[in-house]
Every structure is written in C-alpha cells, then in structure tokens.
Design a protein around this motif. Structure first.
Motif, short mmCIF file in Angstrom:
data_model
loop_
_atom_site.label_atom_id
_atom_site.label_comp_id
_atom_site.label_asym_id
_atom_site.label_seq_id
_atom_site.Cartn_x
_atom_site.Cartn_y
_atom_site.Cartn_z
N ALA A 71 0.46 -1.87 0.41
CA ALA A 71 -0.09 -0.11 -0.04
C ALA A 71 0.88 1.55 0.45
O ALA A 71 0.26 2.65 -1.01
CB ALA A 71 -0.65 0.42 1.34
N SER A 72 2.03 0.88 0.66
CA SER A 72 2.67 2.60 0.62
C SER A 72 3.55 2.60 -0.61
O SER A 72 3.69 3.71 -1.31
CB SER A 72 4.40 2.51 1.46
N GLY A 73 3.95 1.70 -0.92
CA GLY A 73 4.28 2.01 -2.71
C GLY A 73 3.13 2.25 -3.50
O GLY A 73 3.04 3.40 -4.51
N ASP A 74 2.14 1.55 -3.35
CA ASP A 74 0.58 2.82 -4.29
C ASP A 74 0.51 4.16 -4.11
O ASP A 74 0.73 5.10 -5.34
CB ASP A 74 -0.70 1.87 -4.22
N ARG A 75 1.07 4.32 -2.79
CA ARG A 75 0.91 5.95 -2.57
C ARG A 75 1.87 6.66 -3.02
O ARG A 75 1.85 7.65 -4.13
CB ARG A 75 0.76 5.82 -0.94
N LEU A 76 3.35 5.70 -3.15
CA LEU A 76 4.42 6.78 -3.91
C LEU A 76 3.93 6.56 -5.20
O LEU A 76 4.55 7.54 -6.06
CB LEU A 76 5.40 5.47 -3.17
N HIS A 175 7.51 9.24 4.63
CA HIS A 175 7.30 7.16 3.95
C HIS A 175 5.63 7.58 3.96
O HIS A 175 4.80 8.27 4.38
CB HIS A 175 7.68 6.93 5.54
N PRO A 176 5.07 7.26 2.29
CA PRO A 176 4.20 7.10 2.03
C PRO A 176 3.39 6.33 3.22
O PRO A 176 1.72 5.42 2.56
CB PRO A 176 3.95 6.62 0.97
N SER A 177 3.47 5.81 4.23
CA SER A 177 2.98 4.83 5.27
C SER A 177 1.55 5.40 5.46
O SER A 177 1.31 6.42 5.50
CB SER A 177 4.15 3.97 6.04
N TRP A 178 0.95 4.70 5.66
CA TRP A 178 -0.37 5.19 6.64
C TRP A 178 -0.52 5.93 7.71
O TRP A 178 -1.21 6.30 7.99
CB TRP A 178 -1.98 4.05 6.77
N ARG A 179 0.54 5.47 8.03
CA ARG A 179 1.03 5.94 9.85
C ARG A 179 1.02 7.53 8.84
O ARG A 179 0.91 8.27 9.92
CB ARG A 179 2.06 5.49 10.25
N ASN A 180 1.19 7.72 7.95
CA ASN A 180 1.65 9.30 7.49
C ASN A 180 0.63 10.43 7.56
O ASN A 180 0.54 11.05 6.74
CB ASN A 180 2.69 9.60 6.92
N ARG A 186 -2.40 17.33 7.45
CA ARG A 186 -1.94 18.72 8.09
C ARG A 186 -1.42 19.33 7.38
O ARG A 186 -0.90 21.19 7.84
CB ARG A 186 -1.32 17.98 9.60
N ASN A 187 -0.71 18.36 5.97
CA ASN A 187 0.72 19.47 5.72
C ASN A 187 -0.20 19.45 4.04
O ASN A 187 0.41 18.70 3.10
CB ASN A 187 1.84 19.32 5.45
N PRO A 188 -0.91 20.63 3.61
CA PRO A 188 -2.04 20.45 2.69
C PRO A 188 -0.95 20.94 1.11
O PRO A 188 -0.77 20.68 0.01
CB PRO A 188 -3.67 21.25 2.55
N TRP A 189 -0.05 21.23 1.30
CA TRP A 189 1.42 22.22 0.97
C TRP A 189 2.07 21.03 0.12
O TRP A 189 2.48 21.13 -0.89
CB TRP A 189 2.17 23.10 1.83
#
Ligand code: SF4
Length: 207
Positions: A71-76, A175-180, A186-189
């Motif tokens: 899943a982290s790879g999908d987000r990356l 890191h593109p983990s769900w934990r982030n 919080r950081n829309p920029w």
C-alpha cells in the motif's frame, strides 16, 4: 584515497555493477538480527535516471522480492504519477532501501528501523555504477539522515517543506505509509505544491 562517503575497504574500481550486486545479494552481515533471514531487495541499472531511496522491506516486499509492492508503494506511485509498469522499469528507476532486508517488528508491532550496517556497507559501492541519475528521492527520515546529514532541518516535516533547498540532486519525501496520513492532512501544501512539482520533474526525467 577514498572519496567522501566511500569505505576505505571498498573493492577496486574494476568491480562491475553485476559483481557488486551479486555480492550484496549474498550478504549476511546482519543475519543474526533478521527474523526472516537475509533477502536483499533492490533494483539497479546503470541507465537509471531516478533513484528512490526508501526505508526497509515490509513482510509483503520480503515475500515477493518486489520493492514497494504494498500500500505504501501504491501511494508513492500516486505521488509520482506513475503506473506499476513505468515504476518498475528498472532501466529508468533504481530502487534501494536504507536496509535491504526485512528487519522485523518492534514490541508495538511496527516495523523495526532499517539495519544500520546496510547503507554504509552497500550504497556507495553500488550507486557509483549509476552515472545517469538526475534525481534522488529520499523517502523517510533514515534516507534523509544518511544523504542530507547536517543539511536536514529540525524535523522530517520541516525538511520536506524545504524540499526546494535540496534540488536538483535530492528531493525529500515523507514515508507514504498509512501512519503518515494524518501528517499529510495537516500539511496540504504537500499535495498542492510538492506533488505537482515532483510529477513534473519525474515526467521530464523519464521521457
Ligand atoms: S540488511 Fe543489508 S547488511 Fe544486513 S544482511 Fe541484508 S544486505 Fe546485508
């Protein structure tokens, strides 16, 4: 005399990428600390234009031997604007984690940090064979600590927010983990500014 970042006991310049990669794939330097044993996961090709430096394999990556196959790879891939075919084109994109093998979990069930022996042992020895790199993505705090050293800001968030300061060689990412996910909210920029810039750079580099 060794160059900065190189080990003094690194092999002679005559070593090829294939030889260095074979040595890394046979590595068992920290086997005693690896609950599933050594299984180094990385992809390198001398023609690569983009380098992704990640953290360490999770269990799914360990099982499949395919980096960022989770899943982290999908987000990356979504951040980069790349589908799986383009992402896994090794002739264009090289992938190395800070620790090549799955490091196990801690008492709270999270993945342990990448093994500290790994990057000093292997990164310079392998990456000197990639002369065509145009950009290195530093994904997560371990990669940023290793490659930015004193140039890092006080926190990962501040380092990523200052991404323009590290260009054109490096671009730091969380890191593109769900934990982030909460940090991203919080950081829309990050989605508004950094991601479009990242996609444009990667697109130009790979075309
Ligand atoms: S994590 Fe790195 S140093 Fe440890 S066994 Fe795997 S390749 Fe070797």
């Amino acid at each position: 005399m060794a160059r900065p970042g190189e080990r003094h006991d690194a092999p002679a310049q005559a070593e090829t990428l294939a030889e260095a990669a074979a040595a890394a794939r046979a590595c068992a330097a920290c086997a005693a600390h690896l609950p599933l044993g050594p299984r180094p996961v990385f992809r390198l090709d001398p023609a690569a234009r983009l380098l992704i430096v990640g953290q360490a394999p999770g269990t799914r990556v360990h099982e499949t031997g395919i980096p960022w196959n989770d899943a982290s790879g999908d987000r990356l891939r979504a951040w980069l604007g790349l589908d799986r075919d383009r992402f896994y084109d090794a002739a264009r994109i090289a992938i190395v984690p800070m620790g090549f093998c799955y490091p196990g979990t801690d008492a709270r069930g999270g993945d342990r940090p990448p093994r500290p022996e790994c990057a000093p042992l292997w990164h310079a020895r392998l990456l000197r064979h990639l002369p065509a790199l145009g950009l290195t993505l530093l994904v997560g705090s371990y990669a940023q600590r290793h490659y930015l050293a004193a140039r890092r800001r006080a926190s990962l968030g501040e380092t990523v927010r200052a991404w323009r300061d590290y260009l054109p060689a490096y671009l730091p990412l969380p890191h593109p983990s769900w934990r982030n996910t909460a940090w991203l909210k919080r950081n829309p920029w990050f989605d508004c500014d950094l991601v479009p810039d990242l996609r444009a750079r990667v697109g130009a580099l790979l075309d």
